[in-house]
Design a protein around this motif. Sequence first.
Motif, PDB file in Angstrom:
ATOM      1  N   ALA A 277      44.925 -17.705  -9.461  1.00 45.97           N
ATOM      2  CA  ALA A 277      44.984 -17.760  -8.004  1.00 45.97           C
ATOM      3  C   ALA A 277      44.704 -16.389  -7.386  1.00 45.97           C
ATOM      4  O   ALA A 277      44.013 -16.280  -6.358  1.00 45.97           O
ATOM      5  CB  ALA A 277      46.356 -18.280  -7.573  1.00 45.97           C
ATOM      6  N   LEU A 278      45.224 -15.332  -7.992  1.00 46.13           N
ATOM      7  CA  LEU A 278      44.993 -13.984  -7.472  1.00 46.13           C
ATOM      8  C   LEU A 278      43.527 -13.584  -7.607  1.00 46.13           C
ATOM      9  O   LEU A 278      42.953 -12.962  -6.690  1.00 46.13           O
ATOM     10  CB  LEU A 278      45.894 -12.984  -8.199  1.00 46.13           C
ATOM     11  N   GLU A 279      42.915 -13.912  -8.748  1.00 48.16           N
ATOM     12  CA  GLU A 279      41.497 -13.598  -8.938  1.00 48.16           C
ATOM     13  C   GLU A 279      40.645 -14.332  -7.895  1.00 48.16           C
ATOM     14  O   GLU A 279      39.698 -13.768  -7.336  1.00 48.16           O
ATOM     15  CB  GLU A 279      41.060 -14.006 -10.349  1.00 48.16           C
ATOM     16  N   GLU A 280      40.984 -15.584  -7.622  1.00 45.19           N
ATOM     17  CA  GLU A 280      40.222 -16.344  -6.631  1.00 45.19           C
ATOM     18  C   GLU A 280      40.415 -15.759  -5.235  1.00 45.19           C
ATOM     19  O   GLU A 280      39.461 -15.678  -4.440  1.00 45.19           O
ATOM     20  CB  GLU A 280      40.663 -17.807  -6.659  1.00 45.19           C
ATOM     21  N   LYS A 281      41.649 -15.342  -4.926  1.00 44.02           N
ATOM     22  CA  LYS A 281      41.902 -14.752  -3.607  1.00 44.02           C
ATOM     23  C   LYS A 281      41.123 -13.449  -3.439  1.00 44.02           C
ATOM     24  O   LYS A 281      40.524 -13.206  -2.376  1.00 44.02           O
ATOM     25  CB  LYS A 281      43.392 -14.489  -3.435  1.00 44.02           C
ATOM     26  N   ALA A 282      41.098 -12.611  -4.480  1.00 39.46           N
ATOM     27  CA  ALA A 282      40.353 -11.356  -4.403  1.00 39.46           C
ATOM     28  C   ALA A 282      38.873 -11.613  -4.195  1.00 39.46           C
ATOM     29  O   ALA A 282      38.205 -10.933  -3.396  1.00 39.46           O
ATOM     30  CB  ALA A 282      40.583 -10.535  -5.669  1.00 39.46           C
ATOM     31  N   SER A 283      38.337 -12.604  -4.910  1.00 38.20           N
ATOM     32  CA  SER A 283      36.914 -12.936  -4.764  1.00 38.20           C
ATOM     33  C   SER A 283      36.608 -13.405  -3.349  1.00 38.20           C
ATOM     34  O   SER A 283      35.597 -13.013  -2.747  1.00 38.20           O
ATOM     35  CB  SER A 283      36.535 -14.015  -5.781  1.00 38.20           C
ATOM     36  N   LEU A 284      37.498 -14.227  -2.786  1.00 38.90           N
ATOM     37  CA  LEU A 284      37.280 -14.721  -1.429  1.00 38.90           C
ATOM     38  C   LEU A 284      37.371 -13.582  -0.414  1.00 38.90           C
ATOM     39  O   LEU A 284      36.575 -13.515   0.534  1.00 38.90           O
ATOM     40  CB  LEU A 284      38.318 -15.802  -1.111  1.00 38.90           C
ATOM     41  N   CYS A 285      38.311 -12.662  -0.623  1.00 40.83           N
ATOM     42  CA  CYS A 285      38.434 -11.516   0.296  1.00 40.83           C
ATOM     43  C   CYS A 285      37.174 -10.653   0.267  1.00 40.83           C
ATOM     44  O   CYS A 285      36.717 -10.178   1.319  1.00 40.83           O
ATOM     45  CB  CYS A 285      39.658 -10.677  -0.069  1.00 40.83           C
ATOM     46  N   ARG A 286      36.614 -10.421  -0.931  1.00 41.26           N
ATOM     47  CA  ARG A 286      35.374  -9.633  -1.010  1.00 41.26           C
ATOM     48  C   ARG A 286      34.231 -10.341  -0.286  1.00 41.26           C
ATOM     49  O   ARG A 286      33.401  -9.695   0.374  1.00 41.26           O
ATOM     50  CB  ARG A 286      35.014  -9.390  -2.476  1.00 41.26           C
ATOM     51  N   ARG A 287      34.190 -11.675  -0.413  1.00 45.91           N
ATOM     52  CA  ARG A 287      33.134 -12.422   0.274  1.00 45.91           C
ATOM     53  C   ARG A 287      33.289 -12.314   1.792  1.00 45.91           C
ATOM     54  O   ARG A 287      32.306 -12.130   2.528  1.00 45.91           O
ATOM     55  CB  ARG A 287      33.177 -13.882  -0.162  1.00 45.91           C
ATOM     56  N   ASP A 305      38.791  -5.743   2.353  1.00 42.57           N
ATOM     57  CA  ASP A 305      38.657  -4.928   1.141  1.00 42.57           C
ATOM     58  C   ASP A 305      40.022  -4.490   0.619  1.00 42.57           C
ATOM     59  O   ASP A 305      40.269  -4.487  -0.589  1.00 42.57           O
ATOM     60  CB  ASP A 305      37.799  -3.688   1.429  1.00 42.57           C
ATOM     61  N   VAL A 306      40.908  -4.096   1.555  1.00 43.60           N
ATOM     62  CA  VAL A 306      42.256  -3.693   1.155  1.00 43.60           C
ATOM     63  C   VAL A 306      42.989  -4.863   0.499  1.00 43.60           C
ATOM     64  O   VAL A 306      43.642  -4.715  -0.546  1.00 43.60           O
ATOM     65  CB  VAL A 306      43.044  -3.172   2.376  1.00 43.60           C
ATOM     66  N   GLN A 307      42.884  -6.060   1.098  1.00 47.38           N
ATOM     67  CA  GLN A 307      43.527  -7.240   0.509  1.00 47.38           C
ATOM     68  C   GLN A 307      42.982  -7.532  -0.886  1.00 47.38           C
ATOM     69  O   GLN A 307      43.740  -7.883  -1.801  1.00 47.38           O
ATOM     70  CB  GLN A 307      43.310  -8.468   1.409  1.00 47.38           C
ATOM     71  N   ALA A 308      41.666  -7.364  -1.059  1.00 52.77           N
ATOM     72  CA  ALA A 308      41.052  -7.626  -2.369  1.00 52.77           C
ATOM     73  C   ALA A 308      41.579  -6.655  -3.416  1.00 52.77           C
ATOM     74  O   ALA A 308      41.915  -7.055  -4.535  1.00 52.77           O
ATOM     75  CB  ALA A 308      39.534  -7.524  -2.261  1.00 52.77           C
ATOM     76  N   ARG A 309      41.671  -5.349  -3.034  1.00 55.01           N
ATOM     77  CA  ARG A 309      42.166  -4.360  -3.990  1.00 55.01           C
ATOM     78  C   ARG A 309      43.626  -4.631  -4.359  1.00 55.01           C
ATOM     79  O   ARG A 309      44.012  -4.565  -5.526  1.00 55.01           O
ATOM     80  CB  ARG A 309      42.013  -2.944  -3.410  1.00 55.01           C
ATOM     81  N   GLU A 310      44.456  -4.911  -3.354  1.00 51.22           N
ATOM     82  CA  GLU A 310      45.874  -5.182  -3.631  1.00 51.22           C
ATOM     83  C   GLU A 310      46.048  -6.426  -4.488  1.00 51.22           C
ATOM     84  O   GLU A 310      46.899  -6.472  -5.382  1.00 51.22           O
ATOM     85  CB  GLU A 310      46.626  -5.339  -2.301  1.00 51.22           C
ATOM     86  N   THR A 311      45.229  -7.435  -4.228  1.00 50.42           N
ATOM     87  CA  THR A 311      45.320  -8.688  -5.001  1.00 50.42           C
ATOM     88  C   THR A 311      44.899  -8.463  -6.441  1.00 50.42           C
ATOM     89  O   THR A 311      45.525  -8.979  -7.380  1.00 50.42           O
ATOM     90  CB  THR A 311      44.449  -9.771  -4.346  1.00 50.42           C
TER      91      THR A 311
END
Length: 326
Positions: A277-287, A305-311
């Motif tokens: 779930a975290l990997e998917e959230k990071a991918s969505l944030c980068r998109r 970008d900040v959310q992606a890095r934290e995730t």
Amino acid sequence: MTVRPRDIVVVGASAGGVEALRAMAAQLPDDLPAAVLVALHMPAGGTSALPAILDRAGPLPAQVARHGEPLEHGRVYVAPPDHHLLVSDGAVALSHGPTENGHRPAINALFRSAAVARGAAVTGVLLSGMLDDGVAGLQALAGQGARVVVQDPRDALYPAMPEHALQVLSPDHVVAAAGIGEVLAKVTLELVEADSGPAPEALRWENEIASARRFGEGMSAVGRPSEFACPDCHGVLADIDNGLRYRCRVGHAWTAEALVAAQGDAVEHALWTGMRALEEKASLCRRLAALARERGSDQIAERYDVQARETLEAADVLRRQVVGRG
């Protein structure tokens, strides 16, 4: 005093059990005056090659057990996948009752049924396997006067089951698998008292659960609710043996050690699910960050970008936990 022969042999095995069963079967006498019933833990789907393996390994014919067939001396009956193998009134019984320690067939169910049906006229044999499967059933047999045979842990590919048996029991025989046939040739010639009285109520209650004649109703009479949930159905488990064994309302049974192992599996599953779930959230944030930049919204893009890095940092923490469990 009426006597009867000790003419029922029940055998339980798990990991490493095929090798032990083959070694045992090879040394059984061709005139063994007893029926042999075998429960080996196996996956629920498909068929088992064990009857053919044992049939080729030794002199006694081996077959898949069929519900209702009478027990015959000099024959090996093997539990089919996804069914408990039980002893009932001199015949084979198959049941789709609740699993025990996540298994069906379960060693404890076979041993317990033999203790109820034939008491001292039984010999219980516990072979290679993990955790403490079969030990409670072996204790039930010993309590009814049955003979107890345990594979020497030094001879077992997986010694945990024999080792646990030795911690709580004083078996009549502790031998290598290849020596069990000789032991059974002697033990099955013994005569025992025909009527030693009914089995204890708790033992009969558990046997009825395995037979699917009842479920976990009445468990308040033999145990108290615990703080733990059943890994199979998530119902409340009742402590039925002073913290050593548990059953839920629908009948699933767990030893404390098997429950710990099942909870460990659940924790690992949760860790993998959380990491995904975290990997998917990071991918969505980068998109979303990329789309924001295309629209010229750099401030919004930076927030994503900040959310992606934290995730991803959180996912890395979980990844280390998963790797550390291996």
